[in-house]
Design a protein around this motif. Structure first.
Motif, short mmCIF file in Angstrom:
data_model
loop_
_atom_site.label_atom_id
_atom_site.label_comp_id
_atom_site.label_asym_id
_atom_site.label_seq_id
_atom_site.Cartn_x
_atom_site.Cartn_y
_atom_site.Cartn_z
N UNK A 168 0.88 -1.22 0.01
CA UNK A 168 0.02 0.17 -0.17
C UNK A 168 0.87 1.28 0.11
N UNK A 169 0.15 2.23 -0.35
CA UNK A 169 1.02 3.69 -0.69
C UNK A 169 -0.06 4.83 -0.66
N UNK A 170 0.36 5.92 -0.52
CA UNK A 170 -0.69 7.11 -0.42
C UNK A 170 -0.40 8.19 0.15
N UNK A 171 -1.43 9.06 0.59
CA UNK A 171 -1.24 10.21 1.37
C UNK A 171 -1.10 9.77 3.00
N UNK A 172 -0.40 10.32 3.73
CA UNK A 172 -0.36 10.02 5.25
C UNK A 172 0.71 8.81 5.32
N UNK A 173 1.48 8.50 4.32
CA UNK A 173 2.13 7.10 4.58
C UNK A 173 3.64 7.37 5.43
N UNK A 174 4.30 6.78 5.70
CA UNK A 174 5.24 6.74 6.45
C UNK A 174 6.67 6.99 5.66
N UNK A 175 7.20 8.20 5.45
CA UNK A 175 8.39 8.50 4.92
C UNK A 175 9.59 8.53 5.61
N UNK A 176 9.80 8.06 6.69
CA UNK A 176 11.04 7.72 7.76
C UNK A 176 12.00 6.77 7.13
N UNK A 177 12.95 7.02 6.92
CA UNK A 177 13.70 6.07 5.96
C UNK A 177 14.27 4.89 6.77
N UNK A 179 12.10 3.26 8.80
CA UNK A 179 11.03 2.25 8.97
C UNK A 179 9.89 2.25 7.90
N UNK A 180 10.19 2.85 6.78
CA UNK A 180 9.20 3.06 5.74
C UNK A 180 9.37 1.77 4.79
N UNK A 181 8.29 1.48 4.07
CA UNK A 181 8.35 0.51 3.03
C UNK A 181 8.94 1.40 1.87
N UNK A 182 9.03 0.35 0.84
CA UNK A 182 10.00 0.76 -0.32
C UNK A 182 9.58 2.01 -1.17
N UNK A 183 8.25 2.10 -1.44
CA UNK A 183 7.79 3.13 -2.31
C UNK A 183 7.76 4.56 -1.64
N UNK A 184 7.52 4.84 -0.46
CA UNK A 184 7.65 6.17 0.34
C UNK A 184 9.05 6.45 0.41
N UNK A 185 9.84 5.15 0.74
CA UNK A 185 11.21 5.44 1.08
C UNK A 185 11.85 6.19 -0.09
N UNK A 186 11.49 5.62 -1.54
CA UNK A 186 12.04 6.02 -2.62
C UNK A 186 11.73 7.61 -2.84
N UNK A 187 10.40 7.63 -2.39
CA UNK A 187 10.07 9.16 -2.61
C UNK A 187 10.74 9.98 -1.83
#
Length: 317
Positions: A168-177, A179-187
């Motif tokens: 899953x991904x989208x608004x209010x995702x976790x962007x902390x490098x 602990x985040x998942x792959x897609x928000x981490x890449x963003x």
């Protein structure tokens, strides 16, 4: 259950998934939504959860609460991911059963399936092989939740249903490098590298294939489940499309506007080589996702740009 006065408790309503479900149900006209922050209600505390159910008596419970994280977080904190997820879901499932909720929707993850499961992954492949070691604790907890809902359905005839979304991904995702998942981490990585004019270093080889679902599509799937009579207890919910991590990185790089080099660290783990779920059982009921990956990532990046100054880092103990 299109009675818009139904009392609906969304556990985890402040998170990416729970907040998307809350917004979606509000748009559909539901006026009796209940949410509690972790400071107001510690879902790991059985007594507190029982007291909350005694007071509020929700008619529908949507379990979007979980301790989540990416490969690094899961590897470094296996006990935390196993125990806290067991505590949260066990308390919610038992309270929903004890207080006669009309419907309980348990949200899990595609990581419950064996690492080397045949592709695409069908629901019946659950417990047919070894799990991906890097997130085994989280997966075992979620499997226990699925089996608890199945057992309640079998023993007591109650409407407890488990939905297993793809990544899953989208608004209010976790962007902390950390602990985040792959897609928000890449963003986050591509944005930071764009601002500092640096290359981007990513884990693994880029070869694994992944399936992504926008969180607003999942929210719509939850709404669909609320209002459907379903014979099964477990349904995959995905986009039915997949992309390699390498191609995902290049797509995010293009959307963000980063023009530097991408460096792959092959000494780091790739994780499961392929995870495409067979969502045909759910699709056959009449639901389909609406948001394509490029549109979804573009909207997610716009949200990140508007909110990055308020983003919180997620720390583990």
């Amino acid at each position: 259950m299109k009675n818009q006065d139904l009392k609906i408790f969304i556990a985890g309503h402040k998170g990416m998934v729970g907040s998307a479900i809350w917004r979606h149900l509000e748009k559909k006209g539901y006026t009796n939504l209940i949410g509690r922050s972790s400071h107001e209600l510690d879902l790991r505390n059985q007594g507190a959860v029982i007291r909350f159910f005694e007071l509020e008596k929700p008619e529908i419970v949507i379990d979007a609460a979980a301790k989540v994280g990416g490969i690094w977080a899961n590897q470094e904190h296996p006990y935390t991911f196993l125990m806290e997820n067991l505590q949260i879901q066990n308390n919610l499932i038992e309270a929903s059963h004890r207080f006669e909720c009309k419907k309980f929707i348990f949200l899990g993850s595609s990581c419950i399936y064996p690492k080397m499961a045949p592709q695409p992954i069908k629901e019946e492949y659950l417990l047919t092989g070894a799990l991906e070691p890097s997130n085994e604790g989280y997966a075992i907890a979620k499997i226990a939740g699925v089996k608890a809902c199945e057992a309640i359905r079998k023993q007591f005839g109650k409407d407890f249903i488990s939905l297993m979304p793809s990544n899953l991904y989208g608004s209010y995702d976790n962007f902390d490098l950390e602990s985040s998942h792959v897609l928000p981490a890449m963003i986050r990585k591509f944005h930071d590298a764009k601002e500092s004019h640096r290359p981007v270093q990513l884990w693994g080889t880029g070869s694994p294939l992944r399936e992504f679902l926008h969180v607003e599509d999942l929210a719509d799937a939850v709404y669909f489940t609320m209002n459907s009579d379903m014979e099964g207890h477990l349904y995959n919910v995905g986009s039915a499309t997949e992309i390699s991590i390498k191609n995902l990185a290049e797509l995010i790089q293009w959307i963000v506007g980063h023009q530097g080099e991408i460096l792959w660290d092959s000494s780091k783990p790739d994780g499961t080589p392929r995870k495409l779920m067979d969502s045909s059982r759910f699709f056959e009921l009449g639901w389909k996702p609406k948001i394509d990956l490029e549109t979804g990532i573009t909207n997610t990046y716009k949200w990140f740009l508007s909110n990055r100054d308020q983003l919180k880092e997620v720390k583990f103990k």
